[in-house]
Motif scaffolding. Structure first.
Motif, mmCIF file in Angstrom:
data_model
loop_
_atom_site.group_PDB
_atom_site.id
_atom_site.type_symbol
_atom_site.label_atom_id
_atom_site.label_comp_id
_atom_site.label_asym_id
_atom_site.label_seq_id
_atom_site.Cartn_x
_atom_site.Cartn_y
_atom_site.Cartn_z
ATOM 1 N N LEU A 42 3.424 0.147 -9.703
ATOM 2 C CA LEU A 42 3.300 1.039 -8.564
ATOM 3 C C LEU A 42 3.717 0.288 -7.315
ATOM 4 C CD1 LEU A 42 1.094 1.930 -10.781
ATOM 5 C CD2 LEU A 42 -0.119 2.973 -8.879
ATOM 6 N N ASP A 43 4.376 0.973 -6.396
ATOM 7 C CA ASP A 43 4.698 0.408 -5.092
ATOM 8 C C ASP A 43 3.927 1.157 -4.012
ATOM 9 O OD1 ASP A 43 6.423 -1.482 -6.054
ATOM 10 O OD2 ASP A 43 8.250 -0.433 -5.465
ATOM 11 N N ARG A 44 3.681 0.466 -2.924
ATOM 12 C CA ARG A 44 3.047 1.107 -1.776
ATOM 13 C C ARG A 44 3.952 2.240 -1.278
ATOM 14 N NH1 ARG A 44 1.484 -3.121 2.254
ATOM 15 N NH2 ARG A 44 3.719 -3.432 2.467
ATOM 16 N N PHE A 45 3.342 3.374 -0.955
ATOM 17 C CA PHE A 45 4.074 4.492 -0.376
ATOM 18 C C PHE A 45 3.844 4.465 1.127
ATOM 19 C CE2 PHE A 45 4.053 9.174 0.721
ATOM 20 C CZ PHE A 45 5.435 9.271 0.769
ATOM 21 N N ASP A 46 4.861 4.076 1.868
ATOM 22 C CA ASP A 46 4.698 3.859 3.307
ATOM 23 C C ASP A 46 4.537 5.152 4.096
ATOM 24 O OD1 ASP A 46 4.766 1.124 3.013
ATOM 25 O OD2 ASP A 46 6.932 0.973 3.319
ATOM 26 N N GLY A 47 4.819 6.299 3.471
ATOM 27 C CA GLY A 47 4.651 7.565 4.157
ATOM 28 C C GLY A 47 3.296 8.205 3.936
ATOM 29 N N TYR A 48 2.340 7.451 3.392
ATOM 30 C CA TYR A 48 1.031 8.019 3.069
ATOM 31 C C TYR A 48 0.315 8.504 4.325
ATOM 32 C CZ TYR A 48 -3.726 8.388 1.272
ATOM 33 O OH TYR A 48 -4.981 8.844 0.926
ATOM 34 N N TRP A 49 -0.215 9.734 4.254
ATOM 35 C CA TRP A 49 -0.853 10.338 5.421
ATOM 36 C C TRP A 49 -2.087 9.565 5.885
ATOM 37 C CZ3 TRP A 49 -5.931 11.650 4.927
ATOM 38 C CH2 TRP A 49 -6.420 11.860 3.633
ATOM 39 N N GLY A 50 -2.742 8.852 4.959
ATOM 40 C CA GLY A 50 -3.972 8.147 5.307
ATOM 41 C C GLY A 50 -3.762 6.751 5.854
ATOM 42 N N GLY A 51 -2.515 6.354 6.070
ATOM 43 C CA GLY A 51 -2.233 5.020 6.600
ATOM 44 C C GLY A 51 -1.671 4.102 5.529
ATOM 45 N N ARG A 52 -0.932 3.123 5.955
ATOM 46 C CA ARG A 52 -0.235 2.214 5.061
ATOM 47 C C ARG A 52 -1.222 1.380 4.239
ATOM 48 N NH1 ARG A 52 2.617 -2.796 6.174
ATOM 49 N NH2 ARG A 52 4.656 -2.873 5.136
ATOM 50 N N ALA A 53 -1.048 1.345 2.927
ATOM 51 C CA ALA A 53 -1.924 0.574 2.060
ATOM 52 C C ALA A 53 -1.827 -0.912 2.372
ATOM 53 C CB ALA A 53 -1.562 0.819 0.592
ATOM 54 N N GLN A 54 -2.917 -1.628 2.158
ATOM 55 C CA GLN A 54 -2.954 -3.052 2.473
ATOM 56 C C GLN A 54 -2.321 -3.919 1.392
ATOM 57 O OE1 GLN A 54 -6.566 -4.632 4.177
ATOM 58 N NE2 GLN A 54 -7.226 -2.613 4.872
ATOM 59 N N SER A 55 -2.129 -3.377 0.205
ATOM 60 C CA SER A 55 -1.424 -4.089 -0.862
ATOM 61 C C SER A 55 -0.034 -3.493 -1.013
ATOM 62 C CB SER A 55 -2.176 -3.982 -2.186
ATOM 63 O OG SER A 55 -3.417 -4.648 -2.115
ATOM 64 N N SER A 56 0.935 -4.330 -1.327
ATOM 65 C CA SER A 56 2.306 -3.843 -1.431
ATOM 66 C C SER A 56 2.571 -3.108 -2.740
ATOM 67 C CB SER A 56 3.288 -5.010 -1.293
ATOM 68 O OG SER A 56 3.097 -5.947 -2.343
ATOM 69 N N GLY A 57 1.693 -3.260 -3.699
ATOM 70 C CA GLY A 57 1.888 -2.561 -4.958
ATOM 71 C C GLY A 57 0.807 -2.928 -5.957
ATOM 72 N N VAL A 58 0.891 -2.329 -7.123
ATOM 73 C CA VAL A 58 -0.085 -2.547 -8.185
ATOM 74 C C VAL A 58 0.668 -2.728 -9.494
ATOM 75 C CG1 VAL A 58 -2.152 -1.681 -9.354
ATOM 76 C CG2 VAL A 58 -1.704 -1.029 -6.965
ATOM 77 N N ASP A 59 0.376 -3.808 -10.210
ATOM 78 C CA ASP A 59 0.919 -4.039 -11.539
ATOM 79 C C ASP A 59 -0.200 -3.813 -12.548
ATOM 80 O OD1 ASP A 59 3.406 -4.752 -10.495
ATOM 81 O OD2 ASP A 59 2.750 -6.816 -10.171
ATOM 82 N N VAL A 60 0.006 -2.881 -13.440
ATOM 83 C CA VAL A 60 -1.048 -2.406 -14.330
ATOM 84 C C VAL A 60 -0.721 -2.739 -15.767
ATOM 85 C CG1 VAL A 60 -2.397 -0.403 -15.058
ATOM 86 C CG2 VAL A 60 -1.402 -0.460 -12.764
ATOM 87 N N ARG A 61 -1.706 -3.197 -16.491
ATOM 88 C CA ARG A 61 -1.615 -3.288 -17.943
ATOM 89 C C ARG A 61 -2.750 -2.493 -18.564
ATOM 90 N NH1 ARG A 61 -0.028 -9.501 -19.407
ATOM 91 N NH2 ARG A 61 1.867 -9.613 -18.149
ATOM 92 N N PHE A 62 -2.439 -1.832 -19.642
ATOM 93 C CA PHE A 62 -3.427 -1.068 -20.388
ATOM 94 C C PHE A 62 -3.864 -1.922 -21.577
ATOM 95 C CE2 PHE A 62 -0.543 1.973 -18.350
ATOM 96 C CZ PHE A 62 -1.455 2.620 -17.541
ATOM 97 N N VAL A 63 -5.124 -2.357 -21.527
ATOM 98 C CA VAL A 63 -5.634 -3.321 -22.502
ATOM 99 C C VAL A 63 -6.897 -2.754 -23.127
ATOM 100 C CG1 VAL A 63 -6.360 -5.711 -22.867
ATOM 101 C CG2 VAL A 63 -4.703 -5.181 -21.064
ATOM 102 N N ALA A 64 -6.801 -2.287 -24.356
ATOM 103 C CA ALA A 64 -7.946 -1.657 -25.008
ATOM 104 C C ALA A 64 -9.040 -2.655 -25.341
ATOM 105 C CB ALA A 64 -7.484 -0.933 -26.277
ATOM 106 N N ASP A 65 -8.694 -3.918 -25.572
ATOM 107 C CA ASP A 65 -9.658 -4.934 -25.970
ATOM 108 C C ASP A 65 -10.479 -5.392 -24.763
ATOM 109 O OD1 ASP A 65 -10.472 -7.914 -26.411
ATOM 110 O OD2 ASP A 65 -10.033 -7.161 -28.425
ATOM 111 N N GLY A 66 -11.784 -5.118 -24.800
ATOM 112 C CA GLY A 66 -12.647 -5.441 -23.667
ATOM 113 C C GLY A 66 -12.776 -6.929 -23.425
#
Length: 531
Positions: A238-262
């Motif tokens: 995910l990348d920060r969306f600079d046009g967000y109505w609630g103000g610019r996010a403080q992180s430039s993006g999010v890298d996500v992994r889906f990990v079923a193993d707790g």
């Protein structure tokens, strides 16, 4: 589950939603594709290093605006339906700050503004919502026509999202910045209902020309973060969306992994490979530094669902025998190590008003000796305590005289069979206020004849009448009283046995701030989340 529930999902055997995966990113002005994540089985692979501004494991991502490190997040549940907001994946999108609805829920369970700045009730069936100025991730404006079309598509999806169980409505642009929503029958909790993650507002480009329930949230939502890459069921960027109505996010993006193993999620946090790890197993909690553990009371209840149409549990007396065999206190203190309360009902302690209004179930069948009746008990392992819960239940049921076969799978591989009623019993974790915030909605969606997530396959006229009475109540106190009366009727069928009410442990690295876990499990990463 379903997010969550564990996750939630509409009830009906079905194939995965028809979500397109474009070869190009949906925003034409993007000049670079994010590279695939580096993946290994137990998160031994590489996330981007702190401050690198990279979007994937090899540093080829975009630092939107050149400021703010990217967050690295491990989630428990991979997409089960190609990130369709109409089913289990809706909470993945909301927890990552991708999607929004017209309204949201506050900590008291009240509807608060989101894409709608305000609303008012015009008559018993009609509501007028006034939109705030906002932009979709594809650069188009959030208009009344776009909102009305998005809500209409959710209403046409089959199976229907749980938030719309038994609800028919129309949505139309009403001039200016207004959208008028008219329900077929009075719906006093419509603003709560429209807060559901499954009713997220997406741009017209999300829907294409395919099936009515085919929808693509990539580059078409409104939240502070925009999906730019999906790697099957293993990773997303995910990348920060600079046009967000609630103000610019403080992180430039999010890298996500889906990990079923707790254990792998906990280890990734402990070794600094991730900044956030959801659903830390209670067995792993003690291995984390106390400063990295966030425990949140939730409205999630783990329950044993007994299939009222299966060969064994269509007999109410055998359901009563199974319920009598269960000792939930063993689960709360043993399996959950005190991070849960023994099951009191469909609603747990986090639903504070429920405790003083609970009604004792009546009309239960008399339990009979099981006589070696055979059953298949299923559970999923994304929530690591559930297989252990199922193993304890197996022992308790066998001690009572049942013969039990245990089947454990990852949720996305189990869901369709569970929803089709192919198991005699199912252990699941369900957030009772996830779908709408309305206590009655979970009853309608999970336990009525037309319910969209009826794991117990229950179809009882007394239950439908009690839930119908609760749905008709407009006054908040009356609605709560009617919900508790309906809960008692449902529990009286012994088709569901509440086991424990959970507190969720989230792993948060010490350098991370602004994490937003909530009791409804709808939020985790927001515009203010940062490292």
């Amino acid at each position: 589950m379903h997010v969550p529930l564990g996750p939630r999902s509409p009830h009906s055997p079905r194939s995965p939603r028809g979500l397109r995966r474009p070869r190009r990113l949906p925003r034409l002005h993007r000049s670079r594709l994010l590279a695939f994540f580096c993946l290994t089985p137990l998160l031994a692979g590489c996330f981007a290093s702190s401050g690198s501004g990279s979007g994937g494991g090899n540093g080829q991502g975009r630092d939107a605006g050149g400021s703010g490190s990217r967050l690295r997040v491990a989630l428990a549940f991979p997409p089960a339906e190609n990130l369709s907001p109409y089913g289990a994946d809706a909470t993945i999108l909301s927890r990552l700050g991708v999607t929004e609805g017209l309204t949201a829920l506050d900590g008291n369970g009240s509807a608060v503004p989101a894409l709608a700045a305000s609303w008012r009730r015009e008559d018993d069936r009609t509501w007028l919502f006034t939109l705030r100025e906002a932009v979709f991730h594809d650069g188009t404006d959030v208009t009344p026509a776009a909102v009305a079309a998005s809500l209409a598509r959710a209403g046409e999806a089959r199976p229907a999202p749980a938030a719309l169980a038994g609800v028919a409505f129309t949505a139309k642009a009403a001039g200016g910045a207004a959208v008028r929503v008219t329900t077929a029958a009075p719906d006093p909790v419509l603003p709560l209902r429209l807060s559901s993650p499954s009713l997220a507002v997406l741009s017209p480009k999300a829907y294409g020309k395919g099936k009515k329930d085919a929808v693509d949230p990539v580059g078409t939502a409104t939240g502070p973060f925009e999906i730019t890459r999906v790697t099957g069921t293993s990773a997303a960027a995910l990348d920060r969306f600079d046009g967000y109505w609630g103000g610019r996010a403080q992180s430039s993006g999010v890298d996500v992994r889906f990990v079923a193993d707790g254990a792998a999620r906990a280890n990734a946090l402990r070794t600094g490979q991730v900044d956030l790890a959801e659903a830390i197993p209670v067995a792993q909690a003690a291995t984390l530094d106390p400063g990295t553990r966030r425990e949140t009371a939730t409205t999630r209840t783990t329950s044993l669902h007994l299939n009222a149409r299966s060969v064994v549990f269509k007999d109410p007396a055998l359901r009563a025998a199974a319920r009598a065999a269960v000792d939930a206190s063993v689960l709360a203190e043993g399996v959950y190590e005190g991070h849960a309360d023994a099951g009191a009902g469909i609603y747990g302690p986090a639903v504070t008003w429920a405790q003083g209004k609970r009604v004792r179930p009546a009309g239960r069948a008399k339990a009979v000796a099981p006589g070696g009746a055979s059953l298949t008990l299923a559970a999923y392992d994304n929530r690591p305590e559930l297989p252990e819960v199922a193993q304890v239940l197996k022992q308790q049921l066998e001690k009572a005289g049942f013969k039990v076969t245990l089947e454990v799978r990852e949720y996305s591989r189990l869901e369709s069979d569970a929803l089709a009623g192919r198991f005699d019993a199912f252990v699941g974790a369900r957030n009772s206020l996830l779908d709408t915030g309305d206590p009655v909605s979970v009853l309608a969606g999970d336990f009525t004849c037309e319910g969209g997530y009826n794991l117990a396959r229950l179809c009882d006229p007394d239950v439908d009448r009690a839930v119908g009475k609760a749905r008709a109540a407009a006054d908040a106190d009356e609605r709560q009283d009617a919900a508790m009366a309906a809960e008692a009727v449902i529990l009286g069928t012994d088709a569901v046995v509440p086991l424990v009410h959970q507190r969720i442990i989230t792993g948060v690295a010490a350098r991370v701030g602004g994490v937003t876990p909530d009791l409804y499990e709808r939020t985790l990463v927001g515009a203010g989340t940062r490292r």
